[in-house]
Scaffold this motif. Structure first.
Motif, PDB file in Angstrom:
ATOM      1  N   SER A   3       0.841  -1.188   0.000  1.00 48.91           N
ATOM      2  CA  SER A   3       0.000   0.000   0.000  1.00 48.91           C
ATOM      3  C   SER A   3       0.879   1.240   0.000  1.00 48.91           C
ATOM      4  CB  SER A   3      -0.935   0.003   1.216  1.00 48.91           C
ATOM      5  OG  SER A   3      -0.182   0.041   2.408  1.00 48.91           O
ATOM      6  N   LEU A   4       0.413   2.252  -0.709  1.00 52.66           N
ATOM      7  CA  LEU A   4       1.062   3.549  -0.755  1.00 52.66           C
ATOM      8  C   LEU A   4      -0.057   4.577  -0.798  1.00 52.66           C
ATOM      9  CD1 LEU A   4       3.673   5.239  -0.975  1.00 52.66           C
ATOM     10  CD2 LEU A   4       3.460   5.058  -3.455  1.00 52.66           C
ATOM     11  N   GLY A   5      -0.325   5.219   0.316  1.00 53.90           N
ATOM     12  CA  GLY A   5      -1.493   6.091   0.385  1.00 53.90           C
ATOM     13  C   GLY A   5      -2.738   5.256   0.155  1.00 53.90           C
ATOM     14  N   ASP A   6      -3.562   5.684  -0.784  1.00 53.79           N
ATOM     15  CA  ASP A   6      -4.795   4.961  -1.103  1.00 53.79           C
ATOM     16  C   ASP A   6      -4.586   3.879  -2.155  1.00 53.79           C
ATOM     17  OD1 ASP A   6      -6.247   6.506   0.674  1.00 53.79           O
ATOM     18  OD2 ASP A   6      -6.738   8.020  -0.844  1.00 53.79           O
ATOM     19  N   ASP A   7      -3.381   3.748  -2.676  1.00 51.92           N
ATOM     20  CA  ASP A   7      -3.111   2.793  -3.748  1.00 51.92           C
ATOM     21  C   ASP A   7      -2.603   1.464  -3.213  1.00 51.92           C
ATOM     22  OD1 ASP A   7      -3.714   4.518  -5.946  1.00 51.92           O
ATOM     23  OD2 ASP A   7      -1.791   5.520  -5.622  1.00 51.92           O
ATOM     24  N   LEU A   8      -2.956   0.404  -3.925  1.00 56.79           N
ATOM     25  CA  LEU A   8      -2.337  -0.907  -3.742  1.00 56.79           C
ATOM     26  C   LEU A   8      -1.504  -1.162  -4.982  1.00 56.79           C
ATOM     27  CD1 LEU A   8      -5.229  -3.072  -2.261  1.00 56.79           C
ATOM     28  CD2 LEU A   8      -3.189  -2.222  -1.094  1.00 56.79           C
ATOM     29  N   LEU A   9      -0.234  -1.510  -4.789  1.00 51.86           N
ATOM     30  CA  LEU A   9       0.701  -1.647  -5.895  1.00 51.86           C
ATOM     31  C   LEU A   9       1.270  -3.054  -5.946  1.00 51.86           C
ATOM     32  CD1 LEU A   9       2.631   1.652  -5.163  1.00 51.86           C
ATOM     33  CD2 LEU A   9       0.933   1.326  -6.956  1.00 51.86           C
ATOM     34  N   VAL A  10       1.263  -3.646  -7.145  1.00 50.65           N
ATOM     35  CA  VAL A  10       1.881  -4.959  -7.301  1.00 50.65           C
ATOM     36  C   VAL A  10       3.384  -4.793  -7.454  1.00 50.65           C
ATOM     37  CG1 VAL A  10      -0.164  -6.082  -8.272  1.00 50.65           C
ATOM     38  CG2 VAL A  10       1.480  -4.995  -9.809  1.00 50.65           C
ATOM     39  N   HIS A  11       4.123  -5.775  -6.964  1.00 44.57           N
ATOM     40  CA  HIS A  11       5.575  -5.830  -7.074  1.00 44.57           C
ATOM     41  C   HIS A  11       5.973  -7.287  -6.886  1.00 44.57           C
ATOM     42  CE1 HIS A  11       6.056  -6.314  -2.681  1.00 44.57           C
ATOM     43  NE2 HIS A  11       5.050  -5.458  -2.597  1.00 44.57           N
ATOM     44  N   SER A  12       7.244  -7.592  -7.041  1.00 47.89           N
ATOM     45  CA  SER A  12       7.717  -8.964  -6.846  1.00 47.89           C
ATOM     46  C   SER A  12       7.623  -9.348  -5.381  1.00 47.89           C
ATOM     47  CB  SER A  12       9.170  -9.100  -7.307  1.00 47.89           C
ATOM     48  OG  SER A  12       9.271  -8.876  -8.695  1.00 47.89           O
ATOM     49  N   GLY A  13       7.407 -10.645  -5.149  1.00 50.33           N
ATOM     50  CA  GLY A  13       7.376 -11.143  -3.790  1.00 50.33           C
ATOM     51  C   GLY A  13       8.775 -11.239  -3.212  1.00 50.33           C
ATOM     52  N   PHE A  14       8.844 -11.226  -1.906  1.00 48.26           N
ATOM     53  CA  PHE A  14      10.124 -11.344  -1.216  1.00 48.26           C
ATOM     54  C   PHE A  14      10.434 -12.805  -0.952  1.00 48.26           C
ATOM     55  CE2 PHE A  14       8.629  -7.063  -0.255  1.00 48.26           C
ATOM     56  CZ  PHE A  14       9.754  -6.330  -0.538  1.00 48.26           C
ATOM     57  N   PRO A  15      11.677 -13.227  -0.963  1.00 50.20           N
ATOM     58  CA  PRO A  15      12.838 -12.378  -1.248  1.00 50.20           C
ATOM     59  C   PRO A  15      12.962 -12.104  -2.743  1.00 50.20           C
ATOM     60  CG  PRO A  15      13.559 -14.638  -0.907  1.00 50.20           C
ATOM     61  CD  PRO A  15      12.072 -14.613  -0.666  1.00 50.20           C
ATOM     62  N   THR A  16      13.471 -10.945  -3.084  1.00 48.98           N
ATOM     63  CA  THR A  16      13.592 -10.529  -4.485  1.00 48.98           C
ATOM     64  C   THR A  16      14.941 -10.979  -5.032  1.00 48.98           C
ATOM     65  OG1 THR A  16      14.275  -8.383  -3.628  1.00 48.98           O
ATOM     66  CG2 THR A  16      11.991  -8.582  -4.379  1.00 48.98           C
ATOM     67  N   ASN A  17      15.051 -12.272  -5.284  1.00 48.04           N
ATOM     68  CA  ASN A  17      16.324 -12.834  -5.739  1.00 48.04           C
ATOM     69  C   ASN A  17      16.462 -12.913  -7.252  1.00 48.04           C
ATOM     70  OD1 ASN A  17      17.305 -13.246  -3.117  1.00 48.04           O
ATOM     71  ND2 ASN A  17      16.176 -15.161  -2.943  1.00 48.04           N
ATOM     72  N   ASP A  18      15.358 -12.875  -7.991  1.00 42.17           N
ATOM     73  CA  ASP A  18      15.427 -12.999  -9.444  1.00 42.17           C
ATOM     74  C   ASP A  18      16.106 -11.774 -10.057  1.00 42.17           C
ATOM     75  OD1 ASP A  18      14.098 -15.404  -9.266  1.00 42.17           O
ATOM     76  OD2 ASP A  18      12.127 -14.519  -9.637  1.00 42.17           O
ATOM     77  N   ARG A  19      16.800 -12.008 -11.162  1.00 38.89           N
ATOM     78  CA  ARG A  19      17.496 -10.919 -11.859  1.00 38.89           C
ATOM     79  C   ARG A  19      16.541  -9.799 -12.273  1.00 38.89           C
ATOM     80  NH1 ARG A  19      21.822  -9.123 -14.419  1.00 38.89           N
ATOM     81  NH2 ARG A  19      21.689  -8.337 -16.524  1.00 38.89           N
ATOM     82  N   ASP A  20      15.313 -10.155 -12.665  1.00 39.72           N
ATOM     83  CA  ASP A  20      14.350  -9.143 -13.116  1.00 39.72           C
ATOM     84  C   ASP A  20      13.280  -8.838 -12.060  1.00 39.72           C
ATOM     85  OD1 ASP A  20      12.957 -11.511 -13.247  1.00 39.72           O
ATOM     86  OD2 ASP A  20      12.226 -11.205 -15.291  1.00 39.72           O
ATOM     87  N   ALA A  21      13.612  -9.058 -10.791  1.00 41.78           N
ATOM     88  CA  ALA A  21      12.676  -8.766  -9.708  1.00 41.78           C
ATOM     89  C   ALA A  21      12.330  -7.277  -9.698  1.00 41.78           C
ATOM     90  CB  ALA A  21      13.276  -9.175  -8.365  1.00 41.78           C
ATOM     91  N   VAL A  22      11.132  -6.988  -9.222  1.00 40.53           N
ATOM     92  CA  VAL A  22      10.666  -5.607  -9.121  1.00 40.53           C
ATOM     93  C   VAL A  22      10.529  -5.296  -7.638  1.00 40.53           C
ATOM     94  CG1 VAL A  22       8.890  -3.954  -9.795  1.00 40.53           C
ATOM     95  CG2 VAL A  22       9.468  -5.867 -11.318  1.00 40.53           C
ATOM     96  N   PHE A  23      11.522  -4.603  -7.118  1.00 37.94           N
ATOM     97  CA  PHE A  23      11.612  -4.333  -5.696  1.00 37.94           C
ATOM     98  C   PHE A  23      10.689  -3.191  -5.300  1.00 37.94           C
ATOM     99  CE2 PHE A  23      13.561  -2.076  -2.101  1.00 37.94           C
ATOM    100  CZ  PHE A  23      13.622  -3.097  -1.178  1.00 37.94           C
ATOM    101  N   PHE A  24      10.088  -3.312  -4.134  1.00 42.55           N
ATOM    102  CA  PHE A  24       9.328  -2.216  -3.530  1.00 42.55           C
ATOM    103  C   PHE A  24       9.554  -2.303  -2.034  1.00 42.55           C
ATOM    104  CE2 PHE A  24       5.744   0.089  -1.820  1.00 42.55           C
ATOM    105  CZ  PHE A  24       5.657   1.167  -2.666  1.00 42.55           C
ATOM    106  N   GLY A  25      10.207  -1.299  -1.478  1.00 45.82           N
ATOM    107  CA  GLY A  25      10.542  -1.340  -0.060  1.00 45.82           C
ATOM    108  C   GLY A  25      10.735   0.052   0.504  1.00 45.82           C
ATOM    109  N   PRO A  26      11.486   0.180   1.591  1.00 43.71           N
ATOM    110  CA  PRO A  26      11.651   1.474   2.253  1.00 43.71           C
ATOM    111  C   PRO A  26      12.147   2.592   1.337  1.00 43.71           C
ATOM    112  CG  PRO A  26      12.495  -0.279   3.645  1.00 43.71           C
ATOM    113  CD  PRO A  26      12.146  -0.915   2.324  1.00 43.71           C
ATOM    114  N   ASP A  27      13.098   2.293   0.442  1.00 44.74           N
ATOM    115  CA  ASP A  27      13.570   3.324  -0.477  1.00 44.74           C
ATOM    116  C   ASP A  27      12.464   3.793  -1.420  1.00 44.74           C
ATOM    117  OD1 ASP A  27      16.094   4.078   0.207  1.00 44.74           O
ATOM    118  OD2 ASP A  27      17.098   3.097  -1.457  1.00 44.74           O
TER     119      ASP A  27
END
Length: 197
Positions: A3-27
């Motif tokens: 979640s980011l504000g009112d939005d729900l955002l898809v991203h890769s599941g953790f752990p993000t080990n795949d080369r083409d993973a889509v990270f979403f975290g504190p940064d």
């Protein structure tokens, strides 16, 4: 999903080990907060590029602040762009998608959160390349200096390595900006996030 504000955002599941993973975290949250804080001070922004857009969180947030501006989400990762398309559609944001490693010509605002870690596995979302992880950021700054409209702005959120009290990346960015007669402003957000003794 995150979640980011009112939005729900898809991203890769953790752990993000795949080369083409889509990270979403504190940064990701810090980046969005940074651009949301800086964008209201800008004027005459008609075109926006979110370089290295990942799942599109930053571009979506800024598109909402700059109603009527054209947003392009750019990433080399096709998986990231598919997620960004889903997230933009769910948020009601009309975004262009570009699978590339280059900034389009004549844009008013480039925003970027490049990878900045030296990653032995060279995962796209993490590996910032040479210069202690700063090579990708420097490459994007160079592109922006060539591609921005005359009054254009780049908002760069990145980690910066210091060696013996000096940052090679910051020194190179300052040199590039001087050569292009562009102003540069630096704000430190989180000192020593990954510090090691």
């Amino acid at each position: 999903m995150a979640s980011l504000g009112d939005d729900l955002l898809v991203h890769s599941g953790f752990p993000t080990n795949d080369r083409d993973a889509v990270f979403f975290g504190p940064d990701s949250y810090r980046f969005v907060n940074f651009v949301k804080r800086e964008v209201p001070s800008l004027s005459n922004v008609r075109s926006i590029v979110d370089m290295g857009a990942g799942n599109g969180a930053g571009g979506i947030a800024v598109a909402r602040l700059l109603d009527g501006a054209r947003i392009t989400l750019v990433d080399v990762n096709a998986v990231a762009l598919a997620m960004a398309a889903t997230n933009a559609a769910a948020a009601g944001v009309d975004a262009n998608l570009l699978e590339a490693d280059c900034i389009p010509d004549n844009v008013d605002l480039v925003m970027a959160n490049p990878p900045y870690i030296v990653d032995d596995k060279r995962r796209q979302y993490r590996h910032g390349g040479e210069m202690f992880g700063g090579a990708v950021a420097l490459g994007w700054v160079r592109q922006a200096l060539e591609k921005l409209s005359p009054a254009g702005v780049m908002l760069l959120y990145t980690g910066v390595a210091f060696v013996d009290g000096r940052s090679p990346l910051l020194a190179e960015i300052a040199q590039e900006c001087r050569a292009a007669r562009a102003d540069v402003t630096l704000t430190e957000l989180d000192p020593d996030v990954f510090g090691r003794s």
